[in-house]
Motif scaffolding. Structure first.
Motif, PDB file in Angstrom:
ATOM      1  N   GLN A   3       0.735  -1.410   0.043  1.00 57.52           N
ATOM      2  CA  GLN A   3      -0.166  -0.106  -0.249  1.00 57.52           C
ATOM      3  C   GLN A   3       0.786   1.354  -0.102  1.00 57.52           C
ATOM      4  O   GLN A   3       1.482   1.607   0.086  1.00 57.52           O
ATOM      5  N   LYS A   4       0.516   2.026  -0.979  1.00 55.46           N
ATOM      6  CA  LYS A   4       1.556   3.649  -1.147  1.00 55.46           C
ATOM      7  C   LYS A   4       0.906   4.453  -0.905  1.00 55.46           C
ATOM      8  O   LYS A   4       0.518   5.334  -1.171  1.00 55.46           O
ATOM      9  N   GLU A   5      -0.321   4.169   0.352  1.00 51.10           N
ATOM     10  CA  GLU A   5      -1.538   5.129   0.656  1.00 51.10           C
ATOM     11  C   GLU A   5      -0.908   6.475   0.929  1.00 51.10           C
ATOM     12  O   GLU A   5      -0.559   7.753   1.356  1.00 51.10           O
ATOM     13  N   ARG A  22       0.322  12.276   3.345  1.00 50.80           N
ATOM     14  CA  ARG A  22      -0.086  11.499   2.124  1.00 50.80           C
ATOM     15  C   ARG A  22      -0.047  10.973   0.619  1.00 50.80           C
ATOM     16  O   ARG A  22       0.419  12.382   0.374  1.00 50.80           O
ATOM     17  N   VAL A  23      -0.163  10.486  -0.074  1.00 48.55           N
ATOM     18  CA  VAL A  23       0.309  10.156  -1.518  1.00 48.55           C
ATOM     19  C   VAL A  23      -0.775  10.469  -2.520  1.00 48.55           C
ATOM     20  O   VAL A  23      -1.497   9.451  -1.932  1.00 48.55           O
ATOM     21  N   PRO A  25      -3.003  10.256  -4.756  1.00 47.75           N
ATOM     22  CA  PRO A  25      -3.471   9.084  -6.457  1.00 47.75           C
ATOM     23  C   PRO A  25      -2.454  10.005  -8.014  1.00 47.75           C
ATOM     24  O   PRO A  25      -1.069   8.675  -8.015  1.00 47.75           O
ATOM     25  N   MET A  28       1.318   7.989  -7.055  1.00 51.31           N
ATOM     26  CA  MET A  28       2.077   6.901  -6.624  1.00 51.31           C
ATOM     27  C   MET A  28       2.438   5.901  -7.406  1.00 51.31           C
ATOM     28  O   MET A  28       2.980   5.166  -7.489  1.00 51.31           O
ATOM     29  N   ASP A  29       2.398   6.538  -8.554  1.00 50.52           N
ATOM     30  CA  ASP A  29       3.426   5.463 -10.179  1.00 50.52           C
ATOM     31  C   ASP A  29       4.750   5.816  -9.560  1.00 50.52           C
ATOM     32  O   ASP A  29       6.338   5.050  -9.575  1.00 50.52           O
ATOM     33  N   PHE A  53       6.442   3.740   3.684  1.00 54.65           N
ATOM     34  CA  PHE A  53       5.267   3.034   4.017  1.00 54.65           C
ATOM     35  C   PHE A  53       4.306   2.983   4.784  1.00 54.65           C
ATOM     36  O   PHE A  53       4.809   2.299   4.934  1.00 54.65           O
TER      37      PHE A  53
END
Ligand SMILES: [Zn+2]
Ligand SMILES: [Zn+2]
Length: 668
Positions: A3-5, A22-23, A25, A28-29, A53
């Motif tokens: 999870q990379k949130e 927070r990352v 959206p 996220m890549d 993360f």
């Protein structure tokens, strides 16, 4: 998939807690561990580093990462992330501070590309061939080669007397690492990182050498760093921070003069590059060579116990003999000669002999200035700096009193400021007084002085050394600046005006410092074809640090020193953690020191830890700041840091006093 949130971001702030963001959206890549990001922090925007993360943030109302700076790969490798995490934990800094120490300034400011530079002509070096190793060099190289080719994480202590040819062992070990497709890091004390030393490496290995040191401009440093990161350079040569060189596939780390104090950083993170290098080698499975003529007590102890592997080199190349060292007992000199002077009869006689034979002399005095203090003969008042609790030093060239801690200057008083008596006397000896005495006794000699006063102008340092090398000077007088690394074949006499300056400091390492300095300075004599001679003047001729340096006997010195360390439980038998308190209000500093000590004492009760202090420091005030400290002594530094953390938590609101914690300090 992870999870990379939410990301855990390390920031270069002295705050040891995680910062969660927070990352969004859209990022996220791009978000990856080791990459730099821009984040909001209060009203500011800061560059931070993604260190992990998390599924759920620690706090509510987390903010978003603004952008990911690194487009291609991470700025900091997984290997350096683990290393900086170890530093933060061991030396009690924040992870972000440790990462900041590992990266060049330009990267920390968020730059992406190296600034274009005019194609300056690259120095072309003709590749030199390896020398045929001497028997001693060959027997040192054999096990090192086995370790490097086996990819073994062994630590060697290469204990070789000055002039025994340690550099050739380093060079051939590096060559092997390169042949195996690996990289190497070479750490050299800042002061020895001379053009001459850099040339040894460049002439052997050419363009694959990158040099990192503190005199580089930000952009120059960035270019060198980039070469290493991209693999264009495969050997990093540099001072302390080169231990963080961004090389991959590390095979070898060399640390020359491993005992040098310049490997320890003064501000947070207060790491010692030697210990960081050993940890880095452990992480990446590299071999380590620690080199030196006077190893630190800690390192030698580990080599004797088998934790490190000991290699010895006891002969000078070309069989040059070690200089003969004589001691002059200044107590006796004072009895024999009524108005005994700075130069004993023996030293004065030896200097004139050398000058008559057209030789060169070096004189060491580890104090700058002319007279180191002035006082009133009537009431005894000593003139002190108004900002620091130290006596002012008289500087003859500018006819002023100067404070060596804050640089405050004042006119010498004609009358005693306290009792108005005119009977003021000048005491103590500094380099300027040696210079004027030498000029009086040897009027025909060409004399120069090298200390920080004489070398403030950029380039003058090099100029003096060049003149001395070309024999445009007969006598060079200086502080310990002259003791290191320089090779002057015509110097046949080295005089130490006083061996006592370092010996009398209230520090458990004073014996070690004195032995190192005397050995190093003695190594300057007789590097040419003629045998050298050293004369040491001292009031403590019976101290083992002085006696053993006469015989060039490191092992003998170690045997004496280790007894005293064991008896008092000093390193290497324990770790020390120093706690320093500073503040402008003396009462508050004293109160904070006693409060902290009381809480700390309660936390360590029943544990095998000693608390020493609190007490005012040897110099109790510098630049208007009062200085108190205490230290913990025990075998488990992490536990001790834990107790310090707990004690400090309970002492919130003492903001007028700053507190610094130093793990494994080099001085007390
Ligand atoms: Zn007086
Ligand atoms: Zn001062």
């Amino acid at each position: 998939m992870q999870q990379k949130e939410y990301a855990d971001i390390a920031l270069g702030l002295p705050v040891r807690k995680p910062f969660h963001y927070r990352v969004p959206p859209s990022l996220m890549d791009k978000a990856e561990v080791g990459k730099r990001v821009l984040v909001p922090f209060g009203p500011r925007k800061l560059v931070g580093y993604i260190v992990g993360f998390v599924g759920k943030p620690d706090i509510e109302g987390v903010k978003d990462i603004i952008s990911v700076i690194d487009q291609e790969g991470p700025a900091i490798s997984a290997e350096l992330l683990s290393l900086t995490k170890w530093i933060a934990e061991y030396y009690r800094s924040s992870w972000g501070e440790a990462i900041s120490a590992a990266l060049p300034g330009a990267i920390k400011k968020g730059k992406i590309k190296a600034a274009p530079r005019n194609p300056a002509p690259e120095d072309i070096y003709e590749a030199t061939k390896n020398y045929k190793p001497t028997l001693e060099q060959a027997s040192a190289l054999k096990p090192i080669f086995e370790s490097i080719s086996g990819g073994r994480n062994d630590v060697y202590l290469l204990h070789g007397i000055t002039g025994s040819g340690k550099t050739e062992v380093y060079l051939q070990s590096i060559e092997l690492a390169l042949k195996m497709g690996k990289t190497a890091i070479v750490l050299v004390p800042e002061i020895s990182l001379t053009p001459q030393a850099i040339e040894w490496f460049k002439s052997r290995f050419g363009g694959v050498v990158a040099v990192l040191h503190s005199r580089l401009l930000d952009t120059e440093r960035f270019i060198e760093w980039k070469k290493l990161k991209d693999g264009a350079a495969r050997i990093a040569v540099g001072a302390r921070s080169a231990v963080f060189a961004p090389v991959s596939n590390l095979g070898l780390i060399v640390i020359d003069e491993e005992h040098e104090t310049s490997y320890k950083q003064d501000d947070a993170p207060r790491y010692n590059a030697r210990e960081v290098a050993i940890e880095r080698a452990r992480i990446s499975g590299a071999t380590v060579i620690l080199g030196g003529a006077t190893p630190s007590i800690e390192t030698y102890h580990k080599a004797l116990s088998g934790e490190y592997k000991m290699l010895k080199m006891t002969e000078r190349i070309e069989k040059r003999s070690l200089p003969k060292v004589d001691i002059v007992d200044m107590r006796q000199e004072l009895l024999d000669v009524k108005d005994a002077k700075i130069f004993s009869r023996a030293l004065e006689h030896a200097i004139s002999q050398v000058l008559n034979k057209n030789g060169q002399v070096m004189l060491l005095m580890n104090r700058r200035g002319f007279s180191t203090f002035i006082n009133c003969r009537k009431c005894g008042h000593v003139v002190k700096c108004r900002h620091c609790n130290v006596s002012m030093t008289y500087h003859y060239d500018i006819k002023k009193l100067s404070c060596h801690y804050c640089n405050y200057q004042a006119d010498p008083p004609a009358k005693c400021p306290k009792c108005k008596s005119g009977d003021i006397q000048y005491f103590g000896v500094g380099t300027q007084k040696i210079e004027s005495e030498a000029a009086r006794i040897f009027p025909a000699a060409r004399i120069a002085r090298m200390d920080t006063d004489a070398t403030v102008k950029r380039g003058s340092h090099k100029q003096i050394l060049d003149d001395f090398r070309k024999h445009k000077l007969d006598i060079l007088i200086g502080t310990q600046m002259i003791a290191k690394g320089h090779d002057f074949p015509r110097v046949t006499l080295v005089g130490v005006i006083s061996a006592d300056t370092a010996l009398n400091l209230p520090d458990f390492r004073s014996g070690e410092r004195t032995f190192n300095l005397l050995t190093q300075v003695a190594g300057r004599a007789g590097r040419g074809s003629e045998a050298g001679r050293v004369i040491i003047q001292t009031f403590s001729p019976d101290h083992y640090a002085v006696r053993k340096s006469v015989d060039h006997d490191y092992a003998g010195f170690f045997d004496e020193e280790i007894k005293f360390r064991r008896e008092l439980g000093y390193p290497p038998f324990n770790h020390i953690i120093d706690i320093k308190l500073r503040g402008r209000n003396e009462e508050r500093v004293i109160k904070a020191a006693h409060d902290l000590a009381a809480v700390l004492a309660a936390h360590i009760e029943g544990k095998d830890i000693d608390l020493v202090g609190p007490a005012p420091e040897f110099i109790s005030k510098i630049k208007g700041q009062y200085r108190w400290s205490m230290f913990l002594k025990g075998s488990k530094p992490r536990d001790m840091c834990g107790y310090i953390d707990k004690a400090l938590e309970g002492l919130a609101g003492k903001s007028a006093v700053t507190i610094a914690v130093d793990v494994d300090p080099l001085g007390l």
